[in-house]
Design a protein around this motif. Structure first.
Motif, PDB file in Angstrom:
ATOM      1  N   SER A 124       0.840  -1.202   0.000  1.00 28.67           N
ATOM      2  CA  SER A 124       0.000   0.000   0.000  1.00 28.67           C
ATOM      3  C   SER A 124       0.873   1.250   0.000  1.00 28.67           C
ATOM      4  CB  SER A 124      -0.945   0.000   1.199  1.00 28.67           C
ATOM      5  OG  SER A 124      -0.191  -0.001   2.382  1.00 28.67           O
ATOM      6  N   LEU A 125       1.932   1.209   0.799  1.00 23.36           N
ATOM      7  CA  LEU A 125       2.863   2.344   0.871  1.00 23.36           C
ATOM      8  C   LEU A 125       3.520   2.580  -0.485  1.00 23.36           C
ATOM      9  CD1 LEU A 125       4.134   4.292   3.060  1.00 23.36           C
ATOM     10  CD2 LEU A 125       6.077   2.744   3.031  1.00 23.36           C
ATOM     11  N   ALA A 126       3.961   1.471  -1.063  1.00 24.07           N
ATOM     12  CA  ALA A 126       4.598   1.573  -2.381  1.00 24.07           C
ATOM     13  C   ALA A 126       3.606   2.097  -3.412  1.00 24.07           C
ATOM     14  CB  ALA A 126       5.114   0.216  -2.809  1.00 24.07           C
ATOM     15  N   GLY A 127       2.357   1.629  -3.293  1.00 25.33           N
ATOM     16  CA  GLY A 127       1.303   2.067  -4.213  1.00 25.33           C
ATOM     17  C   GLY A 127       1.079   3.564  -4.128  1.00 25.33           C
ATOM     18  N   THR A 128       1.001   4.060  -2.885  1.00 27.66           N
ATOM     19  CA  THR A 128       0.785   5.497  -2.697  1.00 27.66           C
ATOM     20  C   THR A 128       1.965   6.295  -3.255  1.00 27.66           C
ATOM     21  OG1 THR A 128       1.607   5.204  -0.457  1.00 27.66           O
ATOM     22  CG2 THR A 128      -0.769   5.414  -0.700  1.00 27.66           C
ATOM     23  N   LEU A 129       3.150   5.777  -2.985  1.00 22.42           N
ATOM     24  CA  LEU A 129       4.351   6.460  -3.479  1.00 22.42           C
ATOM     25  C   LEU A 129       4.370   6.514  -5.005  1.00 22.42           C
ATOM     26  CD1 LEU A 129       7.069   5.072  -1.055  1.00 22.42           C
ATOM     27  CD2 LEU A 129       6.500   7.473  -1.360  1.00 22.42           C
TER      28      LEU A 129
ATOM     29  N   LEU B  64       4.076   9.726  -7.333  1.00 20.57           N
ATOM     30  CA  LEU B  64       5.126  10.008  -8.323  1.00 20.57           C
ATOM     31  C   LEU B  64       4.532  10.189  -9.711  1.00 20.57           C
ATOM     32  CD1 LEU B  64       8.322  10.030  -8.214  1.00 20.57           C
ATOM     33  CD2 LEU B  64       8.180   7.784  -9.249  1.00 20.57           C
ATOM     34  N   LEU B  65       3.574   9.282 -10.024  1.00 17.63           N
ATOM     35  CA  LEU B  65       2.922   9.358 -11.337  1.00 17.63           C
ATOM     36  C   LEU B  65       2.164  10.672 -11.485  1.00 17.63           C
ATOM     37  CD1 LEU B  65       1.645   5.695 -11.747  1.00 17.63           C
ATOM     38  CD2 LEU B  65       3.170   6.878 -13.299  1.00 17.63           C
ATOM     39  N   LEU B  66       1.431  11.030 -10.418  1.00 22.04           N
ATOM     40  CA  LEU B  66       0.661  12.271 -10.457  1.00 22.04           C
ATOM     41  C   LEU B  66       1.587  13.462 -10.629  1.00 22.04           C
ATOM     42  CD1 LEU B  66      -1.986  11.554  -7.716  1.00 22.04           C
ATOM     43  CD2 LEU B  66      -2.477  12.075 -10.097  1.00 22.04           C
ATOM     44  N   PHE B  67       2.694  13.415  -9.891  1.00 23.76           N
ATOM     45  CA  PHE B  67       3.669  14.505  -9.967  1.00 23.76           C
ATOM     46  C   PHE B  67       4.194  14.640 -11.389  1.00 23.76           C
ATOM     47  CE2 PHE B  67       8.107  15.931  -9.681  1.00 23.76           C
ATOM     48  CZ  PHE B  67       7.903  17.182  -9.114  1.00 23.76           C
ATOM     49  N   ASN B  68       4.542  13.480 -11.951  1.00 23.09           N
ATOM     50  CA  ASN B  68       5.070  13.482 -13.322  1.00 23.09           C
ATOM     51  C   ASN B  68       4.030  13.977 -14.312  1.00 23.09           C
ATOM     52  OD1 ASN B  68       7.589  12.617 -12.657  1.00 23.09           O
ATOM     53  ND2 ASN B  68       7.126  10.457 -12.928  1.00 23.09           N
ATOM     54  N   GLN B  69       2.768  13.511 -14.063  1.00 21.41           N
ATOM     55  CA  GLN B  69       1.678  13.890 -14.960  1.00 21.41           C
ATOM     56  C   GLN B  69       1.469  15.401 -14.915  1.00 21.41           C
ATOM     57  OE1 GLN B  69      -1.893  11.785 -14.138  1.00 21.41           O
ATOM     58  NE2 GLN B  69      -2.395  11.577 -16.304  1.00 21.41           N
ATOM     59  N   SER B  70       1.497  15.972 -13.704  1.00 24.72           N
ATOM     60  CA  SER B  70       1.292  17.415 -13.560  1.00 24.72           C
ATOM     61  C   SER B  70       2.420  18.165 -14.274  1.00 24.72           C
ATOM     62  CB  SER B  70       1.236  17.802 -12.089  1.00 24.72           C
ATOM     63  OG  SER B  70       2.477  17.542 -11.487  1.00 24.72           O
ATOM     64  N   GLY B  71       3.629  17.626 -14.151  1.00 25.71           N
ATOM     65  CA  GLY B  71       4.772  18.225 -14.852  1.00 25.71           C
ATOM     66  C   GLY B  71       4.575  18.175 -16.353  1.00 25.71           C
TER      67      GLY B  71
END
Lengths: 191, 240
Positions: free
Chosen positions: B63-68, B72-79
Motif C-alpha cells: 500500500s505504501l509503495a502504491g501510494t508512493l 510520483l505518477l501524479l507529480f510526473n503527470q502534472s509536470g
C-alpha cells in the motif's frame, strides 16, 4: 520407468491417483507391491504376525509420503526402501547387538554347496525368521539389500566390526540349519 | 575357498529371496484402509506458507509503495501537463498598425463603459472617471508591447503566413475587446456596488441582522448528573 502396467493402469497413473488420495488407486498400488513387500517384511520379522504389522505400517508410510518420491530411481525401489527402514525402526530399540569374537564363529563344518538347491524359498524364509533379531537384520541388510557394513553400522547405530561379526554368526547359524535340514531330508528319503 | 563358498551362499539366498513373493492375508488391505481413514481426518491442517505477520507487512508495504508510485505518477503527470500547457499557450496577440484605430477607441473606456453600463456610470461619474486613466495606461502599454508581425522567415518556418497573421489579428482584436470590457467591468462594478450599498443602507442593516442569527450562541442547559443515590441515612447518635 513408468512403463509397468498393472490392471490397466500405468505406474504413473497409479502414483498420481495416490497423490490425489484416491482409495481406488491406493488399493491398486497395494495389490501391485504387497506380495513382494510382504516377503521383505517376513524376512525382517521374527514371525508372521509381526510381518503383517510391518506391512501395514509400511504401506501407510508409502501413502502418506508418496509426494516425496522425486522419480529419480525406480518406484519399487523407493517403496522397498521404506519397508526396510520401517523394519529397521521397528527393531532398532529391541535389537541388542553385540560384537561377537571371531573364535565364536565356526567355519563351514557341515555345509556343502548343493544343500541350498534342494531347499524352497519358503524354507529359507523360515530359517531366516528363526534367527535372532540382530542376526536377521544384519543378514538381510547385507546379503539381500546389499548394504555395506559401514551403512549397516550407521543405520543400526553399531560399529562396522559388530556388523561383520553379526553377519558371520548369522551365516554360520543358517548353514547349520540348512545342513541339518538336508540331513533330515536325506534320512527321510532313505527311510 | 571359504570366501568363494560364502559368496555363492549369499548370492543364492539373495536370488531366492528377491524372487520370492508372498501373498499377504486377505484382510490386510482393509486394515490399511482403516488406518488411512483414521489418519486422514486427524491430519494437521497445513500451515500457511506465509506467516500472518509477513502477510500484513507485505500488504502495508504494498500500500505504501502504491501510494508512493501514484504520487510520483501524479507529480510526473502534472509536470507533463505543465509542459503541454506551455506548448499549447497561444502566441501573444499580434496587433497590427491598422487595428490601432479601433484600439484607440477601446482606449477610451469611458464610452464603452457608458454604453454597457450607462446607469452605473451615470450614478457614479467620479469613480468611472478615476478608472479611465488606468485603462488608458494599460491599453497604451499593450499597444506598445505588441509590434506588428510580417512574413519573415521564422514565421514561415512556424507555419504563420501573412493570412494567418491577419486572422490572428482579428481574433486578437476581439479578445482584446473582451479583455477591456472585463477590466472595465471589474473596475466599475465594485464602485457601483458600493454606491448601491450606500443607498440601500437600511436593507444592508436588515441583511446583517439576518446573518448575525447564525452567530448566535445557543446556550444549552447543563444536564444534571444522574447518579444513583441510596438516600440519606439519618444517623442518630445513641445516647447510652
Amino acid at each position: 520407468m513408468s512403463s509397468i502396467v498393472f490392471q490397466g493402469h500405468s505406474e504413473l497413473q497409479i502414483r498420481e491417483g495416490c497423490l490425489r488420495g484416491e482409495r481406488k488407486f491406493q488399493q491398486l498400488l497395494y495389490n501391485m507391491f504387497s506380495p513382494k513387500m510382504f516377503a521383505v517384511c517376513l524376512r525382517y520379522a521374527p514371525d508372521y504376525n509381526t510381518a503383517q504389522d510391518l506391512l501395514q505400517e509400511g504401506f501407510v508410510k508409502v501413502f502418506r509420503h508418496i509426494e516425496k518420491f522425486r522419480g529419480d530411481g525406480s518406484f519399487e525401489g523407493w517403496v522397498r526402501r521404506i519397508f526396510v527402514n520401517t523394519a529397521i525402526e521397528h527393531f532398532r530399540k529391541q535389537v541388542n547387538l553385540y560384537a561377537i569374537h571371531d573364535n565364536d564363529v565356526k567355519g563351514f563344518e557341515y555345509y556343502h554347496q548343493g544343500a541350498l538347491e534342494t531347499l524352497k524359498e519358503q524354507d529359507i524364509m523360515n530359517m531366516i525368521q528363526k534367527l535372532s533379531d540382530g542376526y536377521r537384520t544384519v543378514f538381510n541388510l547385507y546379503v539381500i539389500e546389499g548394504y555395506s557394513h559401514k551403512d549397516i553400522g550407521e543405520m543400526l547405530g553399531i560399529s562396522e566390526g559388530t556388523s561383520k561379526s553379526q553377519l558371520a554368526r548369522a551365516r554360520y547359524l543358517l548353514q547349520k540349519m540348512i545342513t541339518s535340514y538336508e540331513q533330515k531330508d536325506n534320512s527321510a528319503v532313505k527311510a | 575357498m571359504e570366501e568363494k563358498i560364502t559368496k555363492e551362499f549369499d548370492r543364492s539366498i539373495e536370488r531366492m529371496m528377491n524372487e520370492n513373493a508372498v501373498a499377504p492375508p486377505f484382510g490386510m488391505w482393509n486394515r490399511i484402509s482403516a488406518d488411512l481413514d483414521a489418519i486422514a481426518p486427524a491430519a494437521p491442517v497445513a500451515a500457511p506458507l506465509i506467516p500472518r505477520g509477513v502477510l500484513y507487512g507485505f500488504i502495508a508495504g504494498a500500500s505504501l509503495a502504491g501510494t508512493l508510485i501514484t504520487g510520483l505518477l501524479l507529480f510526473n503527470q502534472s509536470g507533463a501537463n505543465k509542459e503541454v500547457a506551455l506548448l499549447n499557450t497561444p502566441a501573444p496577440a499580434v496587433v497590427s498598425p491598422e487595428n490601432k484605430v479601433s484600439l484607440a477607441a477601446i482606449e477610451k473606456g469611458e464610452e464603452i463603459a457608458k454604453a454597457v453600463y450607462p446607469t452605473i456610470v451615470a450614478n457614479n461619474p467620479v469613480e468611472v472617471k478615476a478608472t479611465v486613466p488606468v485603462v488608458e495606461v494599460l491599453a497604451t502599454t499593450i499597444v506598445n508591447d505588441q509590434k506588428p508581425q510580417t512574413d519573415n522567415e521564422s514565421n514561415l518556418d512556424n507555419g504563420n503566413s501573412g493570412e494567418t497573421v491577419e486572422a490572428i489579428n482579428i481574433s486578437s482584436e476581439q479578445t482584446l475587446l473582451e479583455m477591456r470590457a472585463k477590466q472595465l467591468e471589474a473596475s466599475v462594478i465594485p464602485a457601483s456596488t458600493n454606491a448601491i450599498d450606500d443607498e440601500d443602507d437600511e436593507d444592508k442593516k436588515s441583511k446583517s441582522s439576518v446573518t448575525s442569527y447564525s452567530e448566535k450562541k445557543i446556550k444549552y442547559k447543563k444536564r444534571k448528573s444522574s447518579r444513583f443515590s441510596y438516600g440519606h441515612i439519618n444517623r442518630v447518635k445513641r445516647k447510652f
